[in-house]
Structure formats: structure tokens, C-alpha cells
Design an enzyme around this catalytic site. Sequence first.
Site, PDB file in Angstrom:
ATOM      1  N   HIS A  61       0.859  -1.148  -0.010  1.00 40.85           N
ATOM      2  CA  HIS A  61      -0.130   0.094  -0.114  1.00 40.85           C
ATOM      3  C   HIS A  61       0.960   1.211  -0.011  1.00 40.85           C
ATOM      4  O   HIS A  61       1.251   1.835   1.111  1.00 40.85           O
ATOM      5  CB  HIS A  61      -0.897  -0.004   1.343  1.00 40.85           C
ATOM      6  CG  HIS A  61      -2.014  -1.204   1.223  1.00 40.85           C
ATOM      7  ND1 HIS A  61      -3.065  -1.012   0.649  1.00 40.85           N
ATOM      8  CD2 HIS A  61      -1.732  -2.244   2.018  1.00 40.85           C
ATOM      9  CE1 HIS A  61      -3.523  -2.281   0.906  1.00 40.85           C
ATOM     10  NE2 HIS A  61      -2.831  -3.098   1.835  1.00 40.85           N
ATOM     11  N   LYS A 183      -9.698  -5.429  -5.697  1.00 45.01           N
ATOM     12  CA  LYS A 183      -9.532  -6.268  -4.556  1.00 45.01           C
ATOM     13  C   LYS A 183     -10.670  -6.299  -3.785  1.00 45.01           C
ATOM     14  O   LYS A 183     -11.484  -5.010  -3.657  1.00 45.01           O
ATOM     15  CB  LYS A 183      -8.501  -5.191  -3.787  1.00 45.01           C
ATOM     16  CG  LYS A 183      -8.325  -5.450  -2.329  1.00 45.01           C
ATOM     17  CD  LYS A 183      -7.251  -6.427  -1.780  1.00 45.01           C
ATOM     18  CE  LYS A 183      -6.949  -6.524  -0.544  1.00 45.01           C
ATOM     19  NZ  LYS A 183      -6.186  -5.207   0.102  1.00 45.01           N
ATOM     20  N   HIS A 224      -8.770 -10.178   0.008  1.00 43.17           N
ATOM     21  CA  HIS A 224      -8.582 -10.050   1.476  1.00 43.17           C
ATOM     22  C   HIS A 224      -9.313 -11.323   2.061  1.00 43.17           C
ATOM     23  O   HIS A 224     -10.526 -10.938   1.994  1.00 43.17           O
ATOM     24  CB  HIS A 224      -8.859  -8.637   2.066  1.00 43.17           C
ATOM     25  CG  HIS A 224      -8.864  -8.779   3.315  1.00 43.17           C
ATOM     26  ND1 HIS A 224      -7.787  -8.133   4.351  1.00 43.17           N
ATOM     27  CD2 HIS A 224      -9.968  -9.110   4.331  1.00 43.17           C
ATOM     28  CE1 HIS A 224      -8.173  -8.276   5.451  1.00 43.17           C
ATOM     29  NE2 HIS A 224      -9.317  -8.893   5.508  1.00 43.17           N
ATOM     30  N   HIS A 244      -3.420 -13.164   2.715  1.00 43.21           N
ATOM     31  CA  HIS A 244      -3.322 -13.248   3.997  1.00 43.21           C
ATOM     32  C   HIS A 244      -3.581 -14.843   4.446  1.00 43.21           C
ATOM     33  O   HIS A 244      -2.603 -15.420   5.035  1.00 43.21           O
ATOM     34  CB  HIS A 244      -4.324 -12.516   4.978  1.00 43.21           C
ATOM     35  CG  HIS A 244      -4.168 -11.006   4.514  1.00 43.21           C
ATOM     36  ND1 HIS A 244      -3.082 -10.106   4.698  1.00 43.21           N
ATOM     37  CD2 HIS A 244      -5.009 -10.114   4.133  1.00 43.21           C
ATOM     38  CE1 HIS A 244      -3.039  -8.999   4.011  1.00 43.21           C
ATOM     39  NE2 HIS A 244      -4.467  -8.860   3.918  1.00 43.21           N
ATOM     40  N   ASP A 317       1.909  -6.516   2.853  1.00 42.43           N
ATOM     41  CA  ASP A 317       1.298  -5.409   3.328  1.00 42.43           C
ATOM     42  C   ASP A 317       1.814  -4.351   3.786  1.00 42.43           C
ATOM     43  O   ASP A 317       1.683  -3.700   4.510  1.00 42.43           O
ATOM     44  CB  ASP A 317       0.412  -6.192   4.509  1.00 42.43           C
ATOM     45  CG  ASP A 317      -1.187  -5.654   4.481  1.00 42.43           C
ATOM     46  OD1 ASP A 317      -1.716  -4.951   3.686  1.00 42.43           O
ATOM     47  OD2 ASP A 317      -1.906  -6.157   5.539  1.00 42.43           O
TER      48      ASP A 317
END
Length: 400
Positions: A61, A183, A224, A244, A317
Site C-alpha cells: 500500500h 481487491k 483479502h 493473508h 502488506d
Amino acid sequence: MTRTVFTGGSVFDGTGADPAPADVVVEHGRIVDVGTDLDGDEGVDCTGTVLLPGLFDCHVHVTISDIGLLSRVQKPFSYQFYEAARNLWATLGLGITTVRDAAGADLGIKQAVDDGLIPGPRLQISIGLISPTGGHGDAWNPSGLCVPLMVPHPGRPETTVDGPDEMRRVARTLLRAGADVLKVCTTGGVLSPRDDPRHSQFTPEELDVLVTEAAMQGRPVMAHAQGAAGIKNAVRAGARSIEHGIYLDDEAIELMLGHGTWLVPTLIAPVNVVRAADAGVDLPPAVVAKAREVVEAHRDSVRRAYAAGVRIAMGTDSGVGPHGTNLEELALMAACGMPPGDVLEATTSSAARLMGLDGELGRLEPGLRADVVVVAGNPYDFPALAANIREVWKDGIRVV
């Protein structure tokens, strides 16, 4: 055009095989030869080093630099774009020449890198984080105030949706804005204080609409997904990658294997939340509690996924943790049972496959773009890898 030969070193070609002595010849921004006793117009002495393909980070990000609530509300709106430039430069310095931004970067940031206005890794962008009301991307707080990590603006539209029709509209809006990948949150998360990582978000019908809209434009979906039920919903809908994957169960792993779904573990992410809390960053107690709770379950899930043969690509991340520390993820992957060659493969050729760039990047072989990282010492010494980066070349140009 100058023919540049990297001589005297060893080559990790990106396939997972151990480094072997070889030269690499670059011309017109492409690799034209890999072998021994090669020549060129100019030489780069790589004695005592190992050449790696340009590295990847499949989950960053770049517009986020900290996760504390107070610091976010005190920064001027445009400050994020200057932070992005700094964060991209820090990432490039690690030998990471390609990233997938998992929400935040808009088309202007991507184009600024492509046009050479700012140095950084090439980007694939998702622009926004698609979330339901009350979901992981909903910025609502118990006070009634909304404090988003990423404030909507003309290049980054609002992405909170409820129902298939709104999902279709937002998917199309993001694609219009230049998204390379969409996303979506199919579970709660750690940083959102009002939800639970194990709980599902979005119905299969909503997810089917999203994947269909993306596929019609030749775009993948990254999910996610932390709880097992939400992971399975994403896989069944056709998401290309699970981000994740904290609470994988056996059925989820089998589904991922059957669908060829990728896992981008981001093992460092909850660790960085705990570090931030310990350093005094202002975080809700529920967020800190969740971060401490998930760390070991996360590692166990990645261990089992790797052992079962799930395809893994490196992601961090970063933004949740400091940019420029991305390579800490590699040691955590190795601690989950991945041999060093497999860790580097996940950070090069496997990541390129996930991002659909394997015909251009991820390996050191003739015909591919000349992204080359010169590493002093042993590239399998992951704790020392960042300090051992000697040179970074992108498209045949030395950038670091």
C-alpha cells in the site's frame, strides 16, 4: 545500443535452482544471453556476488505510511502522494522492481513511475478496497466519524457496496479508473476494530458478479480473506489469489489446490501491527488483541498450505509496516518450512506468474526484461539480504 555484460558472479535464475556461475548479457533493456565466458561493450564486475531477477512484492500500500488514527487525520490530503514517492524509492532500493498495490495507489501514481517522473518499481494497481457496510474497509467508528485509511478522490472512488447491483457498478467504476486487479474483502480483518477476521463478508452472489465483471475486462480478483469460510467463498467465486489466509482449514487448502488459487501470505503484517502497538502507536485495543491472536495461526496455515502444494507468492502488506523493510517477509516464509530456493522463487518467477508477467519478468533468461539485482554474499541469508543489495537494474538501467 550498449551491450552490457555482468561478469564473474553466480546466477539465481528464478526457477528455484541454487545459484550457479554464469554471466548475463543485457542489450536494449532485455537479457540477450546467460552463460559462461560472454562478452560485451561494457562490463559490470560481479565477482563475489549473486545475480537475482528483479524481486516482487505482491501486496503493498504505497500511499499508506502509518496506521495510527491520530497521525492520519493530521496529514494534508495531498501529502500521501509525496509519501508514495518516498515509499516507492525505499522499495526499489531493496531490489523489488515490481509491486502489486492492494489499494491506495491510483492511475496517476502508476503513470508517474511509468513515465519516469518518480523512481520506483513498476506497479499493478487495485485503486480501492471493495468492502460491505460494516466490513473490513468500512471506515466507520463508534463515535459516528469515518476515518478511512484511503480517502476517496476522483482517481480513487468510494468502494463500500451492498448487493450485486452496487458490486457491479463499483467494479466497473474501478476498472474505468485504471484498476489492473480488483481487491475485495471476503472476511473481516485485523485493522478494522468492528469486525472479526474469521467472519465472512459478501455473499457468493455478490462475489460472482465481481469476478464476472473483472473477467470480462481480462482482470483478476485478489481477495483479502482471513477466515476459512470467506476464503472458500472467494476461491469458489474464482478469485486468483487469497491475501493473508490466516485461518486456512483442510477444505480451503483442497479448494485452492483444485482451483489453482494463489496464496499471498503477508506473514509480516500482524507482526508489524504488534510492533506498532508496542512502540506506542495509537491503535484500538481490539485491533491489537486481534493482531496478537492471529500470528501463530497465520504461520501454521502457511506451513500447511506450502506442504500441501498451494502456489505461494511473496507479499508484505507494507504500509501496515514500514516500507523498505519488505524483505523481512522472506525469513518468515522460510520459518514456515519453505526451502530458501523456494522462498526466492516465490519472490521472483512465481510472483511474476501470479501477476501475469511471467513472459516478461521473474527470471534471468534471454528475451525477458533486464531487471537484475546484484547481491553480495549469500542470497539465502535472508536477515542480511537487504543490507547486501549492491546494485539494482530495471529494464537494463542501473537505478540503485
